[in-house]
Design a protein around this motif. Sequence first.
Motif, mmCIF file in Angstrom:
data_model
loop_
_atom_site.group_PDB
_atom_site.id
_atom_site.type_symbol
_atom_site.label_atom_id
_atom_site.label_comp_id
_atom_site.label_asym_id
_atom_site.label_seq_id
_atom_site.Cartn_x
_atom_site.Cartn_y
_atom_site.Cartn_z
ATOM 1 N N ASP A 1 -22.437 -6.346 15.064
ATOM 2 C CA ASP A 1 -23.054 -7.302 14.143
ATOM 3 C C ASP A 1 -22.558 -8.733 14.338
ATOM 4 O O ASP A 1 -22.912 -9.625 13.579
ATOM 5 N N THR B 1 -19.430 -9.773 14.064
ATOM 6 C CA THR B 1 -18.118 -9.993 13.476
ATOM 7 C C THR B 1 -17.049 -9.652 14.516
ATOM 8 O O THR B 1 -17.299 -8.927 15.470
ATOM 9 N N GLU C 1 -14.654 -18.188 14.264
ATOM 10 C CA GLU C 1 -14.807 -18.719 12.906
ATOM 11 C C GLU C 1 -13.524 -18.497 12.106
ATOM 12 O O GLU C 1 -13.411 -17.527 11.358
ATOM 13 N N HIS D 1 -8.831 -12.980 0.949
ATOM 14 C CA HIS D 1 -9.905 -13.795 1.509
ATOM 15 C C HIS D 1 -9.332 -15.185 1.775
ATOM 16 O O HIS D 1 -8.888 -15.854 0.847
ATOM 17 N N PRO E 1 -16.160 -13.596 10.383
ATOM 18 C CA PRO E 1 -17.604 -13.389 10.244
ATOM 19 C C PRO E 1 -18.344 -13.558 11.570
ATOM 20 O O PRO E 1 -19.407 -12.982 11.766
ATOM 21 N N LYS E 2 -17.762 -14.354 12.478
ATOM 22 C CA LYS E 2 -18.326 -14.499 13.824
ATOM 23 C C LYS E 2 -17.234 -15.036 14.747
ATOM 24 O O LYS E 2 -16.205 -15.550 14.287
ATOM 25 N N HIS F 1 -12.938 -19.438 7.503
ATOM 26 C CA HIS F 1 -12.931 -18.481 6.389
ATOM 27 C C HIS F 1 -13.026 -17.082 6.986
ATOM 28 O O HIS F 1 -13.836 -16.827 7.866
ATOM 29 N N PHE F 2 -12.145 -16.220 6.508
ATOM 30 C CA PHE F 2 -12.090 -14.861 7.041
ATOM 31 C C PHE F 2 -11.339 -13.971 6.067
ATOM 32 O O PHE F 2 -10.860 -14.436 5.033
ATOM 33 N N GLU F 3 -11.261 -12.715 6.413
ATOM 34 C CA GLU F 3 -10.632 -11.719 5.541
ATOM 35 C C GLU F 3 -9.456 -11.077 6.284
ATOM 36 O O GLU F 3 -9.538 -10.815 7.479
#
Length: 134
Positions: free
Chosen positions: A74, A76, A93, A107, A89-90, A96-98
């Motif tokens: 997907d 990620t 990136e 987060h 998320p990509k 912002h990430f987890e």
Amino acid sequence: MIKFSDLKQGDYVLATNDGQSWRGEIKDFNNDEKEVCINNGVQDFWFQTENLFPIILNDETLLKMNFKKVVNADGTVKYMKDAFRILLPKEGEFSHFEIWYRDETRHIVEPIYLHQLQNHYLDMTKVHLTDSAE
């Protein structure tokens, strides 16, 4: 420059002196003089915090820290070290990430530096994040 209070023993930073810079590990603190002892892989040197700079958190840095990288279908991207995970998320990136470890998830909503990731890792795992292999 990095705030003295943001640093912990074992954190990796860039130390500069006379126009040269190198990555080093924090070994000790002199709280009275606000100095930080950095080991450059050969020996220890003492620095004022105005000569210490953060290491950018990116793909290269995580791979140097011996994270394993998986690009998901997907788009990620997951980085793994033991049971600790980072999910972007990509690709690339890092704004912002987890991150998660077992049942704790955080987060991250702004770019952070390597020493800050190391401090999250320590808070969550009770073990300091190093560049050693698992």
